[in-house]
Write a protein that holds these residues in place. Structure first.
Motif, PDB file in Angstrom:
ATOM      1  N   LEU A  78      39.360  40.314  39.090  1.00 41.96           N
ATOM      2  CA  LEU A  78      38.140  40.814  38.420  1.00 41.96           C
ATOM      3  C   LEU A  78      38.554  41.027  36.984  1.00 41.96           C
ATOM      4  O   LEU A  78      39.211  41.963  36.729  1.00 41.96           O
ATOM      5  CB  LEU A  78      37.564  42.169  39.045  1.00 41.96           C
ATOM      6  N   ARG A  79      37.767  40.679  36.206  1.00 41.04           N
ATOM      7  CA  ARG A  79      38.096  40.724  34.677  1.00 41.04           C
ATOM      8  C   ARG A  79      36.842  41.314  33.931  1.00 41.04           C
ATOM      9  O   ARG A  79      35.679  40.586  34.231  1.00 41.04           O
ATOM     10  CB  ARG A  79      38.586  39.243  33.982  1.00 41.04           C
ATOM     11  N   SER A  80      37.095  41.948  32.841  1.00 40.97           N
ATOM     12  CA  SER A  80      35.971  42.386  32.214  1.00 40.97           C
ATOM     13  C   SER A  80      35.574  41.356  31.250  1.00 40.97           C
ATOM     14  O   SER A  80      36.326  40.497  31.065  1.00 40.97           O
ATOM     15  CB  SER A  80      36.383  43.643  31.370  1.00 40.97           C
ATOM     16  N   LYS A  81      34.438  41.627  30.621  1.00 42.16           N
ATOM     17  CA  LYS A  81      33.842  40.300  29.532  1.00 42.16           C
ATOM     18  C   LYS A  81      35.076  40.283  28.478  1.00 42.16           C
ATOM     19  O   LYS A  81      35.050  39.098  27.823  1.00 42.16           O
ATOM     20  CB  LYS A  81      32.595  40.560  29.001  1.00 42.16           C
ATOM     21  N   SER A  82      35.795  41.294  28.061  1.00 43.24           N
ATOM     22  CA  SER A  82      36.706  41.073  27.024  1.00 43.24           C
ATOM     23  C   SER A  82      38.160  40.586  27.375  1.00 43.24           C
ATOM     24  O   SER A  82      38.840  40.016  26.422  1.00 43.24           O
ATOM     25  CB  SER A  82      37.113  42.626  26.576  1.00 43.24           C
TER      26      SER A  82
ATOM     27  N   ASP B 100      40.272  45.804  40.770  1.00 40.20           N
ATOM     28  CA  ASP B 100      41.009  44.794  39.913  1.00 40.20           C
ATOM     29  C   ASP B 100      40.909  43.536  40.551  1.00 40.20           C
ATOM     30  O   ASP B 100      41.025  42.291  40.223  1.00 40.20           O
ATOM     31  CB  ASP B 100      42.610  45.038  39.836  1.00 40.20           C
ATOM     32  N   VAL B 101      40.618  43.553  41.828  1.00 41.12           N
ATOM     33  CA  VAL B 101      40.441  42.238  42.719  1.00 41.12           C
ATOM     34  C   VAL B 101      39.274  42.364  43.794  1.00 41.12           C
ATOM     35  O   VAL B 101      39.005  43.313  43.897  1.00 41.12           O
ATOM     36  CB  VAL B 101      41.921  41.862  43.699  1.00 41.12           C
ATOM     37  N   GLN B 102      39.118  40.859  44.376  1.00 41.87           N
ATOM     38  CA  GLN B 102      37.874  40.997  45.266  1.00 41.87           C
ATOM     39  C   GLN B 102      38.255  39.756  46.192  1.00 41.87           C
ATOM     40  O   GLN B 102      38.865  38.787  45.761  1.00 41.87           O
ATOM     41  CB  GLN B 102      36.784  40.663  44.728  1.00 41.87           C
ATOM     42  N   TRP B 103      37.816  39.675  47.308  1.00 43.96           N
ATOM     43  CA  TRP B 103      37.734  38.573  48.108  1.00 43.96           C
ATOM     44  C   TRP B 103      36.799  38.870  49.576  1.00 43.96           C
ATOM     45  O   TRP B 103      36.107  39.861  49.544  1.00 43.96           O
ATOM     46  CB  TRP B 103      39.182  38.552  48.765  1.00 43.96           C
TER      47      TRP B 103
ATOM     48  N   GLN C 291      44.079  46.696  49.252  1.00 45.20           N
ATOM     49  CA  GLN C 291      42.862  47.452  49.528  1.00 45.20           C
ATOM     50  C   GLN C 291      42.780  48.578  48.600  1.00 45.20           C
ATOM     51  O   GLN C 291      41.653  48.889  48.428  1.00 45.20           O
ATOM     52  CB  GLN C 291      42.995  48.003  50.916  1.00 45.20           C
ATOM     53  N   THR C 292      43.619  49.241  47.982  1.00 45.94           N
ATOM     54  CA  THR C 292      43.451  50.117  46.973  1.00 45.94           C
ATOM     55  C   THR C 292      42.815  49.534  45.657  1.00 45.94           C
ATOM     56  O   THR C 292      42.576  50.293  44.664  1.00 45.94           O
ATOM     57  CB  THR C 292      44.783  51.029  46.710  1.00 45.94           C
ATOM     58  N   MET C 293      43.142  48.345  45.427  1.00 52.19           N
ATOM     59  CA  MET C 293      42.679  47.617  44.134  1.00 52.19           C
ATOM     60  C   MET C 293      41.324  46.896  44.316  1.00 52.19           C
ATOM     61  O   MET C 293      40.863  46.365  43.564  1.00 52.19           O
ATOM     62  CB  MET C 293      43.728  46.480  43.754  1.00 52.19           C
ATOM     63  N   ARG C 294      40.972  46.938  45.335  1.00 47.30           N
ATOM     64  CA  ARG C 294      39.656  46.142  45.666  1.00 47.30           C
ATOM     65  C   ARG C 294      38.527  46.778  45.021  1.00 47.30           C
ATOM     66  O   ARG C 294      38.427  47.966  44.862  1.00 47.30           O
ATOM     67  CB  ARG C 294      39.354  46.029  47.382  1.00 47.30           C
ATOM     68  N   ASP C 295      37.572  45.962  44.661  1.00 50.15           N
ATOM     69  CA  ASP C 295      36.460  46.311  43.697  1.00 50.15           C
ATOM     70  C   ASP C 295      36.849  46.867  42.221  1.00 50.15           C
ATOM     71  O   ASP C 295      35.967  47.061  41.654  1.00 50.15           O
ATOM     72  CB  ASP C 295      35.607  47.365  44.524  1.00 50.15           C
TER      73      ASP C 295
ATOM     74  N   ALA D 288      51.726  38.910  39.355  1.00 50.79           N
ATOM     75  CA  ALA D 288      51.691  37.794  40.343  1.00 50.79           C
ATOM     76  C   ALA D 288      50.566  36.987  40.323  1.00 50.79           C
ATOM     77  O   ALA D 288      50.865  35.707  40.317  1.00 50.79           O
ATOM     78  CB  ALA D 288      52.327  38.300  41.779  1.00 50.79           C
ATOM     79  N   LEU D 289      49.471  37.600  40.426  1.00 50.41           N
ATOM     80  CA  LEU D 289      48.178  36.902  40.615  1.00 50.41           C
ATOM     81  C   LEU D 289      47.949  36.047  39.007  1.00 50.41           C
ATOM     82  O   LEU D 289      47.335  35.030  39.194  1.00 50.41           O
ATOM     83  CB  LEU D 289      46.918  37.656  40.747  1.00 50.41           C
ATOM     84  N   GLU D 290      48.238  36.744  37.954  1.00 53.03           N
ATOM     85  CA  GLU D 290      48.054  35.842  36.922  1.00 53.03           C
ATOM     86  C   GLU D 290      48.968  34.814  36.655  1.00 53.03           C
ATOM     87  O   GLU D 290      48.393  33.690  36.319  1.00 53.03           O
ATOM     88  CB  GLU D 290      48.425  37.160  35.419  1.00 53.03           C
ATOM     89  N   ARG D 291      50.167  34.871  37.084  1.00 52.65           N
ATOM     90  CA  ARG D 291      51.146  33.543  37.243  1.00 52.65           C
ATOM     91  C   ARG D 291      50.408  32.527  38.220  1.00 52.65           C
ATOM     92  O   ARG D 291      50.374  31.469  37.902  1.00 52.65           O
ATOM     93  CB  ARG D 291      52.502  33.965  37.792  1.00 52.65           C
ATOM     94  N   TRP D 292      49.844  33.001  39.291  1.00 55.19           N
ATOM     95  CA  TRP D 292      49.357  32.151  40.484  1.00 55.19           C
ATOM     96  C   TRP D 292      48.352  31.432  39.743  1.00 55.19           C
ATOM     97  O   TRP D 292      48.303  30.156  39.924  1.00 55.19           O
ATOM     98  CB  TRP D 292      48.596  33.073  41.319  1.00 55.19           C
TER      99      TRP D 292
END
Length: 435
Positions: A69-73, A55-58, A49-53, A13-17
């Motif tokens: 949050l994406r890795s360099k690759s 996959d995601v951050q805010w 909250q389970t994905m914070r730090d 969903a976030l990728e689409r957004w």
């Protein structure tokens, strides 16, 4: 972290957004992306909250700060249509080749736009792209898919180049657009992409749903836009529509302090030098005055980022012609007739079915001048009782259909020319006769 189905849904969903928006969604908007009711906000927040730090951050207490949050690759999602970029490049190359030698230092607008989009796309994906004309011409003699973003285009042969044997390739000539306004023509080409895709895959219902989106809703709130894309009829087109530039953020069309929509076509108006607003289509402005259409509520600048609008080319070539088609369909439906819009995936505009197997094929033309060459391209339908080209009554003063049809119709192999009101009257007469 364990990959749960909830985590993957949120990531998708976030990728689409982020393909469309620079800022993150609110919790309400994320629920809409996930197809969840607002009552489940607390549940979605627990998942986040389970994905914070990981996959995601805010930032706490900071709206729209949610980010992936994406890795360099990993690379950010593409936000610029690669297909449109190649069309600009192809058009610019064909234009450049036609220039006289002493004028070739001048870069055609289409080539300049294409190179800028190519460079920006590569920058977003951390890829290399030509930065100047010499580098671009060197790339043009290599395979198109050596530019990695082009690899997303299905069935593009690795042998395809922009320049072959020192001249512009057949590929470039096939992909070029023609017309005085290259930006509008490229934007129009996405309509042809949808049409060809639907014809190739026999998606008549999906095509009709697409047209019924861009005609009455050329501007709409993002939440409604997402709801429309979730309709079952549009499901076969979701991937295609995500790659084409059809809707853009409304505030990218103009930098206004307030946004006004045309009462007739519902599209973003232009601001005049005196501060008043007018439709981008002068004919639309005249029809608003004739029909005494009242202004629509304005959209404040701070809310404009949450609205989507079709590109000007889609508005010009998709929205405006379709308004009359839908209006004629509604008027004929009131008579009790069965109407199919864009039958056989847009071979013509309306199929009108009467009792006892009487069928009309109608093409509706909102032209500012009568083009005999284009008229001759309308084919008489042998699977219909009558074939009509219908014009709005408001065009009669300029087109003089009642006068010129006596001279034109004998050359049109059975195709008849009518005004909007005349086709309604003729339909009523047939129904009365059958009673």
């Amino acid at each position: 972290m364990k990959i749960t189905k909830h985590r993957q849904k949120i990531l998708d969903a976030l990728e689409r957004w982020f393909r469309i928006h620079q800022q993150g969604p609110t919790l309400n908007e994320l629920c809409q992306e996930l197809g969840k009711p607002p009552s489940q906000k607390a549940t979605v927040q627990k998942w986040l909250q389970t994905m914070r730090d990981i996959d995601v951050q805010w930032e706490d207490h900071s709206p729209r700060s949610l980010r992936l949050l994406r890795s360099k690759s990993e690379t950010p999602s593409l936000q610029i249509s690669v297909t449109d970029t190649l069309r600009y490049l192809a058009t610019g190359m064909v234009q450049w080749e036609t220039l006289e030698l002493e004028k070739r230092s001048h870069v055609p607008e289409a080539l300049r736009i294409g190179m800028s989009r190519m460079y920006l796309t590569s920058l977003l994906q951390k890829e290399q792209a030509p930065e100047n004309l010499p580098e671009f011409f060197n790339w043009a003699e290599t395979s198109v898919i050596s530019w990695k973003p082009a690899q997303e285009i299905k069935y593009l042969s690795p042998d395809v180049k922009v320049i072959e044997d020192g001249v512009v390739s057949d590929f470039a000539r096939e992909w070029q657009v023609s017309g005085n306004d290259v930006v509008a023509q490229v934007q129009e080409s996405v309509l042809k992409d949808v049409l060809e895709y639907c014809r190739g895959n026999q998606l008549g219902d999906a095509y009709r749903a697409f047209r019924l989106l861009i005609i009455p809703k050329p501007t709409l709130h993002y939440s409604e836009y997402r709801q429309q894309l979730r309709l079952p009829e549009l499901r076969p087109l979701r991937e295609l529509l995500s790659r084409l530039e059809i809707y853009v953020d409304m505030d990218k069309l103009a930098e206004d302090s307030i946004y006004h929509l045309c009462p007739r076509c519902k599209y973003v108006q232009r601001q005049r030098p005196d501060g008043t607003y007018t439709c981008r289509n002068p004919w639309c402005e005249r029809l608003c005055a004739i029909s005494n259409l009242q202004p629509l509520p304005p959209i404040p600048k701070e809310k404009a980022a949450d609205w989507k609008a079709v590109t000007p080319g889609v508005h010009l070539y998709g929205t405006l012609p379709g308004i009359w088609e839908i209006q004629l369909k509604e008027e004929l439906t009131k008579l009790g007739l069965h109407i199919t819009l864009w039958p056989f995936i847009d071979e013509f505009d309306l199929l009108v079915e009467f009792p006892r197997k009487v069928r009309w094929a109608i093409d509706l033309k909102d032209w500012s001048s009568l083009d005999e060459e284009r008229l001759r391209k309308v084919q008489y339908r042998r699977d219909a009782t009558e074939t009509f080209v219908v014009f709005p009554d408001e065009r009669e003063e300029i087109l003089r259909i009642k006068v010129v049809r006596k001279q034109l119709e004998p050359e049109l192999e059975g195709v008849r020319l009518c005004l909007f009101s005349e086709i309604i009257t003729e339909a009523q007469a047939i129904l009365e006769k059958k009673k």
